[in-house]
Design a protein around this motif. Structure first.
Motif, short mmCIF file in Angstrom:
data_model
loop_
_atom_site.label_atom_id
_atom_site.label_comp_id
_atom_site.label_asym_id
_atom_site.label_seq_id
_atom_site.Cartn_x
_atom_site.Cartn_y
_atom_site.Cartn_z
N GLY A 195 0.79 -1.22 0.00
CA GLY A 195 0.00 0.00 0.00
C GLY A 195 0.82 1.27 0.00
O GLY A 195 0.27 2.37 -0.06
N GLY A 196 2.15 1.16 0.06
CA GLY A 196 3.02 2.32 0.02
C GLY A 196 3.74 2.41 -1.30
O GLY A 196 3.84 1.43 -2.04
N THR A 197 4.26 3.59 -1.62
CA THR A 197 4.96 3.78 -2.88
C THR A 197 6.34 4.38 -2.64
O THR A 197 6.60 5.00 -1.60
N GLY A 198 7.22 4.18 -3.60
CA GLY A 198 8.56 4.75 -3.55
C GLY A 198 9.01 5.09 -4.95
O GLY A 198 8.46 4.60 -5.93
N LEU A 199 10.03 5.94 -5.04
CA LEU A 199 10.51 6.40 -6.34
C LEU A 199 12.02 6.34 -6.37
O LEU A 199 12.68 6.70 -5.40
N GLY A 200 12.57 5.85 -7.50
CA GLY A 200 14.01 5.84 -7.67
C GLY A 200 14.68 4.60 -7.13
O GLY A 200 14.08 3.53 -7.05
N SER A 201 15.94 4.73 -6.73
CA SER A 201 16.73 3.59 -6.27
C SER A 201 16.16 3.04 -4.96
O SER A 201 15.75 3.81 -4.08
N VAL A 202 16.17 1.72 -4.83
CA VAL A 202 15.46 1.10 -3.71
C VAL A 202 16.19 -0.15 -3.24
O VAL A 202 16.87 -0.81 -4.01
N VAL A 203 16.04 -0.45 -1.95
CA VAL A 203 16.51 -1.70 -1.37
C VAL A 203 15.29 -2.53 -1.02
O VAL A 203 14.41 -2.07 -0.28
N ILE A 204 15.23 -3.75 -1.55
CA ILE A 204 14.07 -4.63 -1.37
C ILE A 204 14.46 -5.75 -0.42
O ILE A 204 15.38 -6.51 -0.69
N GLY A 205 13.75 -5.86 0.69
CA GLY A 205 14.05 -6.87 1.68
C GLY A 205 13.72 -8.27 1.21
O GLY A 205 13.21 -8.50 0.12
N LEU A 206 14.00 -9.24 2.08
CA LEU A 206 13.84 -10.65 1.72
C LEU A 206 12.41 -11.02 1.36
O LEU A 206 12.19 -11.84 0.48
N LEU A 207 11.44 -10.48 2.04
CA LEU A 207 10.06 -10.93 1.85
C LEU A 207 9.16 -9.75 1.51
O LEU A 207 8.38 -9.29 2.34
N PRO A 208 9.25 -9.23 0.29
CA PRO A 208 8.46 -8.05 -0.03
C PRO A 208 6.98 -8.33 -0.24
O PRO A 208 6.19 -7.41 -0.28
N TYR A 262 6.50 -29.96 -1.13
CA TYR A 262 5.21 -29.54 -0.60
C TYR A 262 4.32 -30.76 -0.38
O TYR A 262 4.45 -31.77 -1.08
N VAL A 263 3.41 -30.65 0.58
CA VAL A 263 2.51 -31.76 0.87
C VAL A 263 1.63 -32.07 -0.34
O VAL A 263 1.43 -33.23 -0.70
N ASP A 264 1.12 -31.03 -0.97
CA ASP A 264 0.28 -31.20 -2.15
C ASP A 264 0.24 -29.88 -2.92
O ASP A 264 0.89 -28.89 -2.55
N GLN A 265 -0.53 -29.86 -4.00
CA GLN A 265 -0.59 -28.68 -4.85
C GLN A 265 -1.20 -27.48 -4.12
O GLN A 265 -0.76 -26.34 -4.33
N SER A 266 -2.19 -27.72 -3.27
CA SER A 266 -2.81 -26.62 -2.55
C SER A 266 -1.83 -25.98 -1.56
O SER A 266 -1.87 -24.76 -1.33
N HIS A 267 -0.92 -26.78 -1.01
CA HIS A 267 0.13 -26.26 -0.12
C HIS A 267 1.05 -25.32 -0.89
O HIS A 267 1.41 -24.23 -0.42
N LEU A 268 1.42 -25.73 -2.09
CA LEU A 268 2.24 -24.87 -2.97
C LEU A 268 1.50 -23.58 -3.27
O LEU A 268 2.08 -22.48 -3.20
N HIS A 269 0.22 -23.70 -3.59
CA HIS A 269 -0.58 -22.52 -3.94
C HIS A 269 -0.60 -21.53 -2.79
O HIS A 269 -0.48 -20.32 -3.00
N ARG A 270 -0.75 -22.01 -1.56
CA ARG A 270 -0.78 -21.11 -0.40
C ARG A 270 0.53 -20.36 -0.23
O ARG A 270 0.55 -19.16 0.05
N ASP A 271 1.66 -21.06 -0.40
CA ASP A 271 2.95 -20.40 -0.26
C ASP A 271 3.18 -19.36 -1.35
O ASP A 271 3.69 -18.26 -1.09
N VAL A 272 2.82 -19.71 -2.58
CA VAL A 272 2.98 -18.76 -3.69
C VAL A 272 2.14 -17.52 -3.43
O VAL A 272 2.60 -16.39 -3.61
N ARG A 273 0.91 -17.71 -2.98
CA ARG A 273 0.03 -16.58 -2.71
C ARG A 273 0.59 -15.72 -1.57
O ARG A 273 0.57 -14.49 -1.63
N GLU A 274 1.12 -16.35 -0.54
CA GLU A 274 1.65 -15.60 0.60
C GLU A 274 2.89 -14.79 0.22
O GLU A 274 3.04 -13.64 0.64
N PHE A 275 3.80 -15.38 -0.56
CA PHE A 275 5.04 -14.70 -0.88
C PHE A 275 4.90 -13.66 -1.98
O PHE A 275 5.71 -12.72 -2.06
N THR A 276 3.92 -13.82 -2.86
CA THR A 276 3.84 -12.94 -4.02
C THR A 276 2.49 -12.25 -4.21
O THR A 276 2.41 -11.27 -4.94
#
Length: 257
Positions: free
Chosen positions: A40-53, A211-225
């Motif tokens: 929900g925030g914005t930035g402009l120009g050069s940036v440092v992106i942490g491990l879990l954006p 991953y335990v199953d495909q739905s487990h993968l889906h949850r992690d992908v959704r959480e990280f990205t």
């Protein structure tokens, strides 16, 4: 490191995928440059992106940009206060102060990408030489997590370095800004994301990545990205990963696109 350049700045709108490194994007464009939107925030120009954006988008008219990926142990020395960089988006000005502008000016004035890479290496090396390093045990555990593609157990890692689980978690988090368990999940996700980008079906990727199953993968992908596995598979950042960053070891040759 990777360099991106267009003779005529062009509009860009891209979702950036979480990666097990701290990413430095140095905007060398003339004019408007890159705009970032995260949490929900914005930035402009050069940036440092942490491990879990999480979900992060970059847009604007982009001409020239230098991207540098640093493993967390190195990022702690280069930027300091690593815990503030975990899961965050910080302006390079806020992290480096006036030195950020001077670094940008030197890089912008360089006559070639080879010269820019050399300048960036010098700037980072200077900070590394003057900064304290993380505990060797913490660095070892991070390397083991990468080598195991995230399929590691915290108890086993603690035994390897002769620490209790509590001490391991406390030291790891204080120095890298992330817990060992969370780091393992991020590394496992990164492996899965690259398999998705290579065209592997989600069910096969889930099994190959632990991953335990495909739905487990889906949850992690959704959480990280904030994206679906299908959307992650199309992410341009992943499509060029093995080309732009063929060797992340010290001394590896950078490539440009």
């Amino acid at each position: 490191m990777a360099g991106f350049s267009q003779r005529v700045p062009a509009p860009m709108d891209i979702s950036m995928v979480a990666h097990p490194s701290v990413t430095l994007l140095i905007d060398l464009s003339e004019g408007d440059g890159i705009v970032y939107d995260a949490h929900g925030g914005t930035g402009l120009g050069s940036v440092v992106i942490g491990l879990l954006p999480g979900e992060l988008r970059a847009s604007g008219r982009v001409g020239t940009c230098l991207q540098i990926r640093l493993e967390p142990a190195l990022a702690t020395a280069v930027f300091g206060a690593s815990a503030e960089l975990s899961g965050s988006l910080a302006s390079l000005d806020d992290v480096w102060g006036r030195r950020a502008g001077r670094a940008e000016d030197r890089l912008r004035a360089a006559g070639s990408w080879h010269e820019r890479f050399a300048i960036a290496t010098e700037l980072l090396g200077r900070r590394l030489d003057a900064a304290p390093r993380v505990d060797p045990e913490v660095a070892h555990i991070w390397r083991r997590t990468l080598a195991g593609r995230g399929r590691v157990r915290v108890e086993g890692l603690a035994d390897e370095v002769g620490w209790s689980r509590g001490r391991l978690c406390a030291r790891f988090r204080s120095q890298l800004g992330i817990t060992p368990k969370r780091a393992a999940r991020l590394v496992r996700f990164d492996h899965a994301a690259h398999l998705l980008a290579a065209g592997r079906p989600a069910a096969d990727v889930a099994a190959a990545s632990g991953y335990v199953d495909q739905s487990h993968l889906h949850r992690d992908v959704r959480e990280f990205t904030g994206l679906t596995p299908t959307a992650v598979a199309r992410a341009p950042w992943l499509a060029i990963d093995d080309v732009a960053w063929p060797d992340t070891r010290p001394g590896g040759k950078p490539a440009t696109k």
